[in-house]
Design an enzyme around this catalytic site. Structure first.
Site, PDB file in Angstrom:
ATOM      1  N   GLY A  69     108.962  12.560  -0.197  1.00  0.00           N
ATOM      2  CA  GLY A  69     108.049  13.656  -0.506  1.00  0.00           C
ATOM      3  C   GLY A  69     108.766  14.996  -0.431  1.00  0.00           C
ATOM      4  CG  ASP A  74      99.915  13.384   2.098  1.00  0.00           C
ATOM      5  OD1 ASP A  74      99.151  12.487   2.496  1.00  0.00           O
ATOM      6  OD2 ASP A  74     100.794  13.900   2.806  1.00  0.00           O
ATOM      7  NE  ARG A  80     101.735  17.716   6.480  1.00  0.00           N
ATOM      8  CZ  ARG A  80     101.601  17.802   7.813  1.00  0.00           C
ATOM      9  NH1 ARG A  80     101.398  16.706   8.532  1.00  0.00           N
ATOM     10  NH2 ARG A  80     101.662  18.959   8.409  1.00  0.00           N
ATOM     11  CD  GLN A 123      93.527   7.641   4.866  1.00  0.00           C
ATOM     12  OE1 GLN A 123      93.155   8.511   4.107  1.00  0.00           O
ATOM     13  NE2 GLN A 123      93.739   7.874   6.139  1.00  0.00           N
TER      14      GLN A 123
HETATM   15  O1  F6P Z   1     102.448  12.618   4.439  1.00  0.00           O
HETATM   16  C1  F6P Z   1     101.827  11.390   4.613  1.00  0.00           C
HETATM   17  C2  F6P Z   1     101.018  11.380   5.855  1.00  0.00           C
HETATM   18  O2  F6P Z   1     100.392  10.122   5.921  1.00  0.00           O
HETATM   19  C3  F6P Z   1      99.991  12.520   5.981  1.00  0.00           C
HETATM   20  O3  F6P Z   1      98.871  12.302   5.170  1.00  0.00           O
HETATM   21  C4  F6P Z   1      99.751  12.520   7.462  1.00  0.00           C
HETATM   22  O4  F6P Z   1      99.312  13.773   7.910  1.00  0.00           O
HETATM   23  C5  F6P Z   1     101.094  12.195   8.022  1.00  0.00           C
HETATM   24  O5  F6P Z   1     101.810  11.525   7.005  1.00  0.00           O
HETATM   25  C6  F6P Z   1     101.051  11.333   9.264  1.00  0.00           C
HETATM   26  O6  F6P Z   1     102.345  11.189   9.738  1.00  0.00           O
HETATM   27  P1  F6P Z   1     102.767  10.134  10.850  1.00  0.00           P
HETATM   28  O7  F6P Z   1     102.927   8.801  10.176  1.00  0.00           O
HETATM   29  O8  F6P Z   1     104.055  10.639  11.349  1.00  0.00           O
HETATM   30  O9  F6P Z   1     101.694  10.086  11.866  1.00  0.00           O
END
Ligand code: F6P
Length: 379
Positions: A117, A143, A187, A290
């Site tokens: 990303g 996202d 996000r 998700q």
């Molecule tokens: O960027 C993808 C994402 O799933 C976001 O939607 C979310 O805020 C974040 O990553 C969560 O990150 P982690 O897996 O580090 O908890």
């Protein structure tokens, strides 16, 4: 001339990563190239672990196209410019970009295909500037918030999973006459909330791009109950915020994560809704559900189109960039276009207008919200 390429997967995983890996590997192997996977983002180039570089043969990529996750592993704590190095019993940040580029060249790689990303693309762009020979980025994130492309792989699957959850929540919400507040990822962009909310018949969708007024949200809920629709579904993007307020973050003391963790909006909203309307409310955080599981067919096809386009651009041009879908076609665009900022939901898009037309409330003063609200007694 390209002869030997490497692939890595960085940042949060997304359904479709393995389909891209397979498509890149097969497209490259079919051209007679050698293909290697770097494990855990850029970490595999910075450790002494001998399994950190994996040959991606036909056997290695057989039968992985439909699998979730990534066979290479991923991390969001391997920024080579700010890499955690254990010194004196604690981790300190060190710039290992020079070491990384030297290792890349020592391994004889002509190019990197980087699946990631905005964080990964910004690192790829910086590494190019520091001497990495060539990089083709492939846009990944559930996202859907990467600039320069109108879709990222993983998004469609996340919307499917979220929509299924909303379908299931409808029946229990109805049975108990409750308000269900569902927190979804994304996000600071509201793509998942908007698309799953429309697909899953939400009454209220709260996205970061439209700051909400809690009283508007409650009016919409009251309006439903007044019409004897004795339940309501609210989809809240994790980055949603009220007018004049801030997004809610979880406590996080990890200095090596690029961005702090969002979370808590659903619980806050459920409490506020219950207090203001008197209707019982529950919060559900869908979280990493998700991101998990098999990619849907749309993502499988997109992933393979992007992966094979990445190899074609390596073979047919001498450029670096991101393979991006614009309109119906895949183009190579400069990494500088994607490495900064977020692609937000366009508030003049027909998805927003459609939602408003069918009566979905965004918690704002927008057209189409609360047409019957004046008739409802306010608390
Ligand atoms: O960027 C993808 C994402 O799933 C976001 O939607 C979310 O805020 C974040 O990553 C969560 O990150 P982690 O897996 O580090 O908890």
């Amino acid at each position: 001339m390209i002869r030997r390429i490497a692939i890595n997967t960085g940042g949060g995983d997304a359904p479709g990563l393995n389909a891209v890996i397979r498509a890149v590997a097969l497209s490259a192997l079919n051209r007679g190239w050698e293909v290697f996977g770097i494990r855990y983002g850029y970490e595999g180039l910075l450790t002494d672990d001998e399994d950190a570089i994996v040959p991606l043969t036909r056997d290695a990529v057989r039968g992985i196209g439909h699998l979730g996750g990534t066979i290479l592993g991923t991390t969001n704590r391997a920024d080579p410019f700010h890499f955690p190095v254990l010194e004196g019993g604690r981790k300190v940040p060190r710039d290992l970009s020079g070491k990384l580029i030297a290792r890349f060249k020592e391994l004889g790689f002509d190019a990197l295909v980087a699946l990631g990303g905005d964080g990964s693309m910004s690192l790829a762009h910086r590494l190019l500037g520091c001497g990495l020979p060539r990089v083709i980025g492939v846009p990944k994130t559930i996202d859907n918030d990467l600039k320069g492309t109108n879709v990222t792989f993983g998004f469609a699957t996340a919307v499917e999973t979220t929509t299924e959850a909303l379908d299931r929540l409808h029946s229990t919400a109805q049975a108990h006459r409750r308000v269900m507040v569902v927190e979804v990822m994304g996000r600071h962009a509201g793509w998942i909330a908007l698309y799953s909310g429309i697909a899953g018949g939400a009454d209220v969708i709260l996205i970061p791009e439209i700051p909400y007024n809690i009283n508007r949200v409650c009016e919409k809920i009251e309006e439903r109950y007044a019409r004897k629709r004795n339940f309501a579904i609210v989809v809240a993007s994790e980055g949603a915020r009220d007018v004049g307020g801030e997004a809610i973050y979880k406590e996080d003391k990890d200095e090596f994560r690029p961005q702090p963790i969002l979370g808590g909006i659903a619980e806050r909203l459920a409490k506020q809704i219950e207090e203001k309307t008197g209707h019982e409310a529950r919060s559900v955080v869908l979280g990493h559900l998700q991101r998990g599981g098999s990619p849907c067919s749309f993502d499988r096809v997109l992933a393979q189109r992007l992966g094979s386009a990445a190899v074609r651009y390596l073979a047919e041009t001498d450029k670096s960039g991101l393979v991006a879908q614009r309109g119906g076609d895949i183009e190579l665009i400069p990494l500088s276009e994607v490495s900064t900022g977020t692609r937000f939901v366009d508030l003049s898009s027909d998805a927003i207008t459609t939602a408003r037309d069918i009566g979905i409330c965004f918690g704002d003063e927008g057209p189409g919200t609360f047409s019957a609200a004046a008739a409802i007694k306010k608390r």
